[in-house]
Design a protein around this motif. Structure first.
Motif, PDB file in Angstrom:
ATOM      1  N   ILE A 127      33.764  66.977 -10.242  1.00  0.00           N
ATOM      2  CA  ILE A 127      32.872  67.813  -9.432  1.00  0.00           C
ATOM      3  C   ILE A 127      33.591  68.269  -8.170  1.00  0.00           C
ATOM      4  O   ILE A 127      33.533  69.441  -7.781  1.00  0.00           O
ATOM      5  N   ALA A 128      34.296  67.342  -7.528  1.00  0.00           N
ATOM      6  CA  ALA A 128      34.995  67.655  -6.283  1.00  0.00           C
ATOM      7  C   ALA A 128      36.091  68.694  -6.488  1.00  0.00           C
ATOM      8  O   ALA A 128      36.368  69.503  -5.596  1.00  0.00           O
ATOM      9  N   GLU A 129      36.713  68.690  -7.672  1.00  0.00           N
ATOM     10  CA  GLU A 129      37.824  69.609  -7.938  1.00  0.00           C
ATOM     11  C   GLU A 129      37.357  70.986  -8.414  1.00  0.00           C
ATOM     12  O   GLU A 129      38.171  71.887  -8.592  1.00  0.00           O
ATOM     13  N   THR A 130      36.044  71.125  -8.637  1.00  0.00           N
ATOM     14  CA  THR A 130      35.499  72.408  -9.077  1.00  0.00           C
ATOM     15  C   THR A 130      35.090  73.228  -7.859  1.00  0.00           C
ATOM     16  O   THR A 130      34.451  72.704  -6.939  1.00  0.00           O
ATOM     17  N   ARG A 131      35.473  74.486  -7.842  1.00  0.00           N
ATOM     18  CA  ARG A 131      35.117  75.337  -6.708  1.00  0.00           C
ATOM     19  C   ARG A 131      33.612  75.330  -6.477  1.00  0.00           C
ATOM     20  O   ARG A 131      32.812  75.445  -7.399  1.00  0.00           O
ATOM     21  N   GLY A 132      33.246  75.226  -5.211  1.00  0.00           N
ATOM     22  CA  GLY A 132      31.822  75.250  -4.884  1.00  0.00           C
ATOM     23  C   GLY A 132      31.432  74.040  -4.073  1.00  0.00           C
ATOM     24  O   GLY A 132      32.204  73.547  -3.250  1.00  0.00           O
ATOM     25  N   ALA A 133      30.219  73.560  -4.311  1.00  0.00           N
ATOM     26  CA  ALA A 133      29.655  72.490  -3.507  1.00  0.00           C
ATOM     27  C   ALA A 133      30.383  71.165  -3.702  1.00  0.00           C
ATOM     28  O   ALA A 133      30.937  70.882  -4.756  1.00  0.00           O
ATOM     29  N   ARG A 134      30.373  70.362  -2.667  1.00  0.00           N
ATOM     30  CA  ARG A 134      31.010  69.049  -2.745  1.00  0.00           C
ATOM     31  C   ARG A 134      30.016  68.011  -3.275  1.00  0.00           C
ATOM     32  O   ARG A 134      28.812  68.114  -3.057  1.00  0.00           O
ATOM     33  N   PRO A 135      30.503  66.987  -3.974  1.00  0.00           N
ATOM     34  CA  PRO A 135      29.594  65.969  -4.514  1.00  0.00           C
ATOM     35  C   PRO A 135      29.090  65.022  -3.427  1.00  0.00           C
ATOM     36  O   PRO A 135      29.846  64.644  -2.521  1.00  0.00           O
ATOM     37  N   LEU A 136      27.829  64.652  -3.523  1.00  0.00           N
ATOM     38  CA  LEU A 136      27.239  63.613  -2.688  1.00  0.00           C
ATOM     39  C   LEU A 136      26.814  62.482  -3.609  1.00  0.00           C
ATOM     40  O   LEU A 136      25.830  62.608  -4.340  1.00  0.00           O
ATOM     41  N   THR A 137      27.561  61.418  -3.639  1.00  0.00           N
ATOM     42  CA  THR A 137      27.261  60.308  -4.543  1.00  0.00           C
ATOM     43  C   THR A 137      26.109  59.493  -3.976  1.00  0.00           C
ATOM     44  O   THR A 137      26.238  58.858  -2.934  1.00  0.00           O
ATOM     45  N   LEU A 138      24.973  59.523  -4.679  1.00  0.00           N
ATOM     46  CA  LEU A 138      23.781  58.814  -4.220  1.00  0.00           C
ATOM     47  C   LEU A 138      23.605  57.475  -4.910  1.00  0.00           C
ATOM     48  O   LEU A 138      22.856  56.624  -4.414  1.00  0.00           O
ATOM     49  N   HIS A 139      24.263  57.299  -6.047  1.00  0.00           N
ATOM     50  CA  HIS A 139      24.166  56.049  -6.805  1.00  0.00           C
ATOM     51  C   HIS A 139      25.551  55.457  -7.020  1.00  0.00           C
ATOM     52  O   HIS A 139      26.521  56.198  -7.216  1.00  0.00           O
ATOM     53  N   LEU A 140      25.622  54.157  -7.012  1.00  0.00           N
ATOM     54  CA  LEU A 140      26.854  53.448  -7.342  1.00  0.00           C
ATOM     55  C   LEU A 140      26.584  52.595  -8.571  1.00  0.00           C
ATOM     56  O   LEU A 140      25.697  51.724  -8.548  1.00  0.00           O
ATOM     57  N   PRO A 141      27.295  52.832  -9.694  1.00  0.00           N
ATOM     58  CA  PRO A 141      27.038  52.027 -10.892  1.00  0.00           C
ATOM     59  C   PRO A 141      27.493  50.587 -10.711  1.00  0.00           C
ATOM     60  O   PRO A 141      28.535  50.326 -10.101  1.00  0.00           O
ATOM     61  N   LEU A 142      26.707  49.677 -11.235  1.00  0.00           N
ATOM     62  CA  LEU A 142      27.073  48.266 -11.228  1.00  0.00           C
ATOM     63  C   LEU A 142      27.768  47.957 -12.541  1.00  0.00           C
ATOM     64  O   LEU A 142      27.147  47.776 -13.580  1.00  0.00           O
ATOM     65  N   GLY A 143      29.094  47.962 -12.513  1.00  0.00           N
ATOM     66  CA  GLY A 143      29.868  47.730 -13.724  1.00  0.00           C
ATOM     67  C   GLY A 143      29.946  48.985 -14.574  1.00  0.00           C
ATOM     68  O   GLY A 143      29.440  50.051 -14.215  1.00  0.00           O
ATOM     69  N   ALA A 144      30.588  48.852 -15.727  1.00  0.00           N
ATOM     70  CA  ALA A 144      30.731  49.963 -16.671  1.00  0.00           C
ATOM     71  C   ALA A 144      30.909  49.381 -18.058  1.00  0.00           C
ATOM     72  O   ALA A 144      31.235  48.201 -18.220  1.00  0.00           O
ATOM     73  N   GLY A 145      30.707  50.210 -19.069  1.00  0.00           N
ATOM     74  CA  GLY A 145      30.837  49.742 -20.447  1.00  0.00           C
ATOM     75  C   GLY A 145      29.814  48.661 -20.740  1.00  0.00           C
ATOM     76  O   GLY A 145      28.659  48.728 -20.320  1.00  0.00           O
ATOM     77  N   ALA A 146      30.263  47.630 -21.451  1.00  0.00           N
ATOM     78  CA  ALA A 146      29.359  46.527 -21.805  1.00  0.00           C
ATOM     79  C   ALA A 146      28.865  45.792 -20.571  1.00  0.00           C
ATOM     80  O   ALA A 146      27.828  45.121 -20.602  1.00  0.00           O
ATOM     81  N   GLY A 147      29.596  45.915 -19.460  1.00  0.00           N
ATOM     82  CA  GLY A 147      29.216  45.237 -18.226  1.00  0.00           C
ATOM     83  C   GLY A 147      28.305  46.038 -17.326  1.00  0.00           C
ATOM     84  O   GLY A 147      27.980  45.600 -16.214  1.00  0.00           O
ATOM     85  N   PHE A 148      27.878  47.232 -17.784  1.00  0.00           N
ATOM     86  CA  PHE A 148      27.006  48.054 -16.954  1.00  0.00           C
ATOM     87  C   PHE A 148      25.670  47.359 -16.754  1.00  0.00           C
ATOM     88  O   PHE A 148      25.010  46.961 -17.708  1.00  0.00           O
ATOM     89  N   ASP A 149      25.271  47.240 -15.482  1.00  0.00           N
ATOM     90  CA  ASP A 149      24.084  46.449 -15.168  1.00  0.00           C
ATOM     91  C   ASP A 149      23.176  47.163 -14.175  1.00  0.00           C
ATOM     92  O   ASP A 149      22.611  46.547 -13.283  1.00  0.00           O
TER      93      ASP A 149
END
Length: 261
Positions: A127-149
Motif C-alpha cells: 500500500i505504501a509503495e502505491t501512488r496515492g494515500a499512505r497506509p494507516l495501520t489500525l490493527h496489529l495481528p497477533l501471530g500469523a499462520g497457525a499461530g494467528f490469535d
C-alpha cells in the motif's frame, strides 16, 4: 406498514473490491446476519454514533479495466480486500490508483492471516509503495499462520493500557511502536510528536477516530484493518470502520457521479 425516514448522513454506500473468492466471502459474511433487511443492506449500530444503513456492492478485481475504473469512480467509498498470503494480488495497485485518481475514500482489509504464507508487513508495504494515500495501520495481528490469535486494535489501546500491557506481554512493545507510528501519521506538523525512545503520545480514541476519518475522506490516508472475523466470527470491527471513516453520500463531492447514474 409505516415508512421510516432515514437520515442521509447515516447511509454508507460501499463497494467491496478484491479477488473473486475473497471479496465474495467478505460480502456474504457481512450480509449473513441481516436476512430481514433489503437486498445487500446491513443495518449496524455504533456506540455513540447511532444506527446506520450500509449498502453493499461488490466488484471483482478480474473485471475488465474499463468496468473496474467506472465502478470505483462512482463509488462513495471502497473496501479493498487483500489476502496476506498472496505475493502479488491481481490489479491491487491499479485499484488503489484508480481510487486515488477519483478521490474515492477507501479502507484496506487484510485477510488470510491464518495462512502459513501470510505476511502482514508485505501488505502494508504494498500500500505504501502505491501512488496515492499512505497506509494507516489500525490493527496489529497477533501471530500469523497457525499461530494467528486475533488482533490488537491500536486506536483504543491506551484506554486499556493497564490491563493490556500484562495481557499482551512482549507483544505490547511492538504494539506501542505501531501506535507511535499511527499517532505520528495523523498528527499535525504543529503538534508535538514524541521523539524515539519516549513514551508515545496518548490521544483519546474519539479524537484519533476523528483524525483518521478526516484524512481518509480527503483521500490522504488508507486505514488498514486485519480480518479476524474468520477467527472470532465478529463483523462489528469492519462495520464500525466503514461507518466511522467512509463518507455518507452527502459528503461525496464528485461531479462525475451525476453523469454516471
Amino acid at each position: 406498514m409505516g415508512i421510516r425516514a432515514v437520515d442521509p448522513q447515516s447511509i454508507r454506500n460501499v463497494t467491496i473490491v478484491g479477488e473473486p473468492a475473497e471479496k465474495t466471502r467478505v460480502v456474504r459474511r457481512l450480509l449473513r446476519d441481516h436476512a430481514g433487511a433489503p437486498a445487500a443492506t446491513v443495518v449496524h449500530r455504533v456506540p455513540g454514533l447511532g444506527e446506520h444503513t450500509i449498502r453493499v456492492a461488490e466488484l471483482s478485481s478480474h473485471a475488465p479495466l474499463a468496468d473496474l475504473e467506472r465502478t470505483i469512480r462512482v463509488a462513495d467509498g471502497a473496501v479493498v480486500v487483500l489476502n496476506a498470503a498472496t505475493a502479488r494480488a491481481s490489479r491491487f495497485e491499479t485499484i488503489l490508483r484508480v481510487a486515488d485518481d477519483h478521490q474515492v475514500a477507501r479502507l484496506c482489509l487484510v485477510t488470510g492471516l491464518d495462512h502459513p504464507a501470510a505476511d502482514f508487513d508485505r501488505c502494508v508495504r504494498a500500500i505504501a509503495e502505491t501512488r496515492g494515500a499512505r497506509p494507516l495501520t489500525l490493527h496489529l495481528p497477533l501471530g500469523a499462520g497457525a499461530g494467528f490469535d486475533g488482533v490488537i486494535d491500536l486506536v483504543p489501546m491506551w484506554a486499556l493500557e493497564a490491563m493490556a500491557a500484562e495481557f499482551y506481554g512482549s507483544r505490547w512493545q511492538l504494539a506501542e511502536q505501531w501506535y507511535r507510528d499511527l499517532v505520528a501519521a495523523v498528527t499535525d506538523k504543529d503538534d508535538e510528536v514524541p521523539a524515539a525512545g519516549r513514551a508515545p503520545r496518548k490521544i483519546p480514541p474519539e479524537q484519533l477516530h476523528d483524525r483518521i476519518r478526516s484524512l481518509t475522506r480527503i483521500g490522504e490516508a488508507v486505514p488498514v484493518l486485519c480480518d479476524a472475523a474468520r477467527h472470532d466470527g465478529d463483523n462489528a470491527t469492519l462495520l464500525d470502520a466503514i461507518i466511522r471513516y467512509l463518507p455518507s453520500p452527502m459528503l461525496v463531492c464528485q461531479p462525475e457521479h451525476v453523469l454516471d447514474y
